[in-house]
Design an enzyme around this catalytic site. Structure first.
Site, PDB file in Angstrom:
ATOM      1  N   LYS A 129     -43.310-113.200  -7.554  1.00  0.00           N
ATOM      2  CA  LYS A 129     -42.312-112.954  -6.507  1.00  0.00           C
ATOM      3  C   LYS A 129     -40.974-112.544  -7.120  1.00  0.00           C
ATOM      4  CE  LYS A 129     -44.619-115.944  -3.219  1.00  0.00           C
ATOM      5  NZ  LYS A 129     -44.843-117.310  -2.719  1.00  0.00           N
ATOM      6  N   GLN A 139     -42.064-122.919  -2.401  1.00  0.00           N
ATOM      7  CA  GLN A 139     -43.465-122.669  -2.750  1.00  0.00           C
ATOM      8  C   GLN A 139     -44.316-123.891  -2.390  1.00  0.00           C
ATOM      9  OE1 GLN A 139     -44.623-119.709  -3.812  1.00  0.00           O
ATOM     10  NE2 GLN A 139     -46.705-120.488  -3.866  1.00  0.00           N
ATOM     11  N   ASP A 197     -40.655-116.888   4.976  1.00  0.00           N
ATOM     12  CA  ASP A 197     -42.095-117.180   5.043  1.00  0.00           C
ATOM     13  C   ASP A 197     -42.569-117.266   6.498  1.00  0.00           C
ATOM     14  OD1 ASP A 197     -43.548-117.466   2.654  1.00  0.00           O
ATOM     15  OD2 ASP A 197     -42.622-119.413   2.213  1.00  0.00           O
TER      16      ASP A 197
HETATM   17  N1  GUN Z   1     -48.390-121.058  -1.236  1.00  0.00           N
HETATM   18  C1  GUN Z   1     -49.439-120.215  -1.067  1.00  0.00           C
HETATM   19  N2  GUN Z   1     -49.061-119.155  -0.331  1.00  0.00           N
HETATM   20  C2  GUN Z   1     -47.768-119.336  -0.015  1.00  0.00           C
HETATM   21  C3  GUN Z   1     -46.824-118.585   0.731  1.00  0.00           C
HETATM   22  O1  GUN Z   1     -47.103-117.513   1.289  1.00  0.00           O
HETATM   23  N3  GUN Z   1     -45.575-119.102   0.801  1.00  0.00           N
HETATM   24  C4  GUN Z   1     -45.238-120.277   0.230  1.00  0.00           C
HETATM   25  N4  GUN Z   1     -44.000-120.713   0.382  1.00  0.00           N
HETATM   26  N5  GUN Z   1     -46.084-121.013  -0.460  1.00  0.00           N
HETATM   27  C5  GUN Z   1     -47.336-120.535  -0.584  1.00  0.00           C
END
Ligand code: GUN
Length: 287
Positions: free
Chosen positions: A53, A97, A120
């Site tokens: 990311k 995350q 998100d």
């Molecule tokens: N863990 C797995 N996929 C995601 C996601 O799309 N966003 C976040 N914040 N954590 C994750």
């Protein structure tokens, strides 16, 4: 039957090119989109996601701020950090995350994020807006799937769409996005009776199960569009989807590969949501 490969890597690269231009325009105007990424503990998969990311942000000129907290971080400390990020004008998007270590209450943490920075789209406010058909931010994976379908010139309206998986992050919002685009949607899960028969009715089949090669060719109707949201590692450590690709591509009219299908789209949509948040904050004076 010849099939169309729904190439998420290619579409994400095209989207990133456009986003780079958009961020350059913002930057020229003295506006710097910023994403804060919070990771707690040492989960190796989470570490890989967070690193990618950050790399994605760099590619399009978004500033990324990483907060890497130790496993034993208290809820109070984490909530304190989120409060500070909510107030920080340099931060347009906040991503915590998941999964968090067991002693932290994920729902409480997500609720603490200012919904206008919730890129998100996990905050109940954004979940609600999606439910009533006016999403501010759409969750990245399902939104990425919709982009991939549209980019291929395909339309979900009037189609029988079957979603296998009912998670809050993928299955449920996926169903909502397709419903809003006039699909007839069925959501299946581990308790669904005769899953194979239900899947076989699908014009568009979305697999979000989390089990390698679970969807075999006998789940798929001739000519169906098959979207594989799975990201599993087999015994050799190779990434595989939920779908038996070599067998199903013989039957499907369009199909996503894994890797290179939905995954890159999820990451592109996060960038898109961050730029959207920045534009919102610029217009409403939040930053
Ligand atoms: N863990 C797995 N996929 C995601 C996601 O799309 N966003 C976040 N914040 N954590 C994750």
């Amino acid at each position: 039957m010849s099939y169309k490969l729904l190439d998420g890597k290619d579409l994400a690269a095209r989207m990133k090119k456009d986003m780079l231009k958009e961020v350059e325009e913002l930057t020229k105007a003295g506006i710097f989109p910023g994403l804060a990424v919070v990771i707690v503990g040492n989960d190796p998969a989470s570490r890989i996601y967070v690193n990618s990311k950050k790399r994605d942000c760099e590619e399009v000129g978004i500033k990324s701020f990483e907060y890497s907290l130790p496993e034993q971080t208290s809820e109070e400390e984490l909530l304190g950090l989120i409060d500070a990020l909510n107030q920080d004008p340099a931060v347009d998007g906040i991503l915590v995350q998941l999964p968090l270590p067991k002693h932290l209450d994920e729902a409480k943490v997500i609720r603490r994020i200012n919904s206008e920075k919730d890129v998100d789209a996990f905050h109940p406010y954004n979940v609600g807006e999606l439910m009533i058909g006016r999403p501010v931010f759409a969750p990245c994976t399902p939104a990425g799937v919709m982009e991939l379908i549209k980019d291929a010139g395909l339309d979900v309206a009037g189609k029988n769409c079957v979603v296998v998986g009912r998670s809050n992050i993928v299955g449920k919002p996926m169903a909502m996005l397709m419903l809003h685009d006039n699909a007839t949607v069925t959501i299946c899960h581990s308790k669904t009776k005769d899953l194979k028969a239900v899947c076989k009715e699908a014009d568009i089949l979305i697999a979000a199960i989390g089990r390698a090669n679970y969807i075999t060719a006998d789940y798929v109707k001739e000519g169906a569009i098959v979207i594989d949201v799975g990201m599993n590692r087999n015994s050799e450590g190779k990434v595989t989807g939920d779908v038996d690709f070599p067998a199903i591509c013989e039957k499907a009219s369009a199909i996503t590969p894994v890797p290179g299908g939905v995954g890159p789209m999820t990451r592109a949509m996060l960038l898109k949501n961050t730029i959207k948040a920045c534009n919102m904050h610029k217009n409403y004076g939040l930053s």
